[in-house]
Design a protein around this motif. Structure first.
Motif, PDB file in Angstrom:
ATOM      1  N   LYS A  19     -43.702  11.784-103.569  1.00 22.20           N
ATOM      2  CA  LYS A  19     -44.623  12.607-104.359  1.00 22.20           C
ATOM      3  C   LYS A  19     -45.537  13.441-103.460  1.00 22.20           C
ATOM      4  O   LYS A  19     -45.753  14.618-103.716  1.00 22.20           O
ATOM      5  CB  LYS A  19     -45.456  11.707-105.278  1.00 22.20           C
ATOM      6  N   GLU A  20     -46.059  12.831-102.408  1.00 19.41           N
ATOM      7  CA  GLU A  20     -46.963  13.539-101.509  1.00 19.41           C
ATOM      8  C   GLU A  20     -46.236  14.454-100.537  1.00 19.41           C
ATOM      9  O   GLU A  20     -46.862  15.237 -99.841  1.00 19.41           O
ATOM     10  CB  GLU A  20     -47.828  12.547-100.729  1.00 19.41           C
ATOM     11  N   GLY A  21     -44.930  14.381-100.494  1.00 16.48           N
ATOM     12  CA  GLY A  21     -44.155  15.195 -99.569  1.00 16.48           C
ATOM     13  C   GLY A  21     -43.835  16.583-100.098  1.00 16.48           C
ATOM     14  O   GLY A  21     -43.325  17.421 -99.349  1.00 16.48           O
ATOM     15  N   THR A  22     -44.138  16.876-101.339  1.00 13.52           N
ATOM     16  CA  THR A  22     -43.825  18.193-101.897  1.00 13.52           C
ATOM     17  C   THR A  22     -44.864  19.219-101.457  1.00 13.52           C
ATOM     18  O   THR A  22     -46.005  18.879-101.123  1.00 13.52           O
ATOM     19  CB  THR A  22     -43.784  18.144-103.436  1.00 13.52           C
ATOM     20  N   VAL A  23     -44.456  20.465-101.484  1.00 11.67           N
ATOM     21  CA  VAL A  23     -45.343  21.559-101.064  1.00 11.67           C
ATOM     22  C   VAL A  23     -46.546  21.654-102.007  1.00 11.67           C
ATOM     23  O   VAL A  23     -47.687  21.818-101.555  1.00 11.67           O
ATOM     24  CB  VAL A  23     -44.566  22.897-101.031  1.00 11.67           C
ATOM     25  N   LEU A  27     -50.547  21.229-101.060  1.00  9.69           N
ATOM     26  CA  LEU A  27     -51.548  22.259-101.338  1.00  9.69           C
ATOM     27  C   LEU A  27     -52.689  21.707-102.186  1.00  9.69           C
ATOM     28  O   LEU A  27     -53.867  21.952-101.904  1.00  9.69           O
ATOM     29  CB  LEU A  27     -50.916  23.457-102.043  1.00  9.69           C
ATOM     30  N   LEU A  28     -52.357  20.967-103.234  1.00 12.03           N
ATOM     31  CA  LEU A  28     -53.392  20.452-104.132  1.00 12.03           C
ATOM     32  C   LEU A  28     -54.287  19.419-103.456  1.00 12.03           C
ATOM     33  O   LEU A  28     -55.503  19.421-103.652  1.00 12.03           O
ATOM     34  CB  LEU A  28     -52.749  19.851-105.379  1.00 12.03           C
ATOM     35  N   TYR A  29     -53.696  18.531-102.671  1.00  8.22           N
ATOM     36  CA  TYR A  29     -54.503  17.509-102.005  1.00  8.22           C
ATOM     37  C   TYR A  29     -55.307  18.078-100.844  1.00  8.22           C
ATOM     38  O   TYR A  29     -56.361  17.547-100.493  1.00  8.22           O
ATOM     39  CB  TYR A  29     -53.628  16.360-101.514  1.00  8.22           C
ATOM     40  N   GLY A  30     -54.829  19.138-100.239  1.00  5.70           N
ATOM     41  CA  GLY A  30     -55.537  19.731 -99.109  1.00  5.70           C
ATOM     42  C   GLY A  30     -56.563  20.777 -99.500  1.00  5.70           C
ATOM     43  O   GLY A  30     -57.400  21.177 -98.698  1.00  5.70           O
ATOM     44  N   LEU A  31     -56.497  21.226-100.743  1.00  3.07           N
ATOM     45  CA  LEU A  31     -57.382  22.303-101.184  1.00  3.07           C
ATOM     46  C   LEU A  31     -58.873  21.967-101.134  1.00  3.07           C
ATOM     47  O   LEU A  31     -59.665  22.816-100.733  1.00  3.07           O
ATOM     48  CB  LEU A  31     -56.980  22.752-102.591  1.00  3.07           C
TER      49      LEU A  31
END
Length: 113
Positions: A19-23, A27-31
């Motif tokens: 789940k965390e490996g998707t683009v 983007l959402l977690y790093g935003l």
């Protein structure tokens, strides 16, 4: 021997790594962190532009219409930072996961002998 914390990391990472490996997830977690660095820049530009637009054109020798280009550039930087920060974090977790799995497999082999 794996510690309890390492075992918990392995089980958690097995559940969330895809789940965390998707683009999009990266983007959402790093935003949030990227916005923490990018929003002050945008806020400063907006304050300078709206409070004293004459000062902006005198200092930069450019028209005030270049503000859109600056905002787009900052948003691109925010997206870049968000993605690559989380990609780096994901890679580090993936590396730790593989190291712990190798360690666990080695321990299993030694106990079987």
């Amino acid at each position: 021997m794996l510690t309890e914390k390492e075992k918990q990391f392995i089980t958690r990472w097995e559940q969330v790594r895809e789940k965390e490996g998707t683009v999009l997830a990266k983007l959402l977690y790093g935003l949030p962190m990227a916005m923490l660095f990018g929003l002050p820049i945008l806020l400063f530009i907006a304050v300078v532009y709206f409070v004293s637009p004459d000062w902006y054109t005198k200092v930069s020798n450019r028209l005030s219409s270049s503000l859109g280009t600056i905002v787009i550039a900052v948003f691109i930087c925010i997206l870049f930072y968000a993605y690559f920060r989380m990609h780096y974090k994901w890679e580090m977790n993936e590396q730790l996961y593989h190291e712990l799995k190798r360690k666990a497999n080695k321990e299993e082999e030694t106990t079987k002998k």
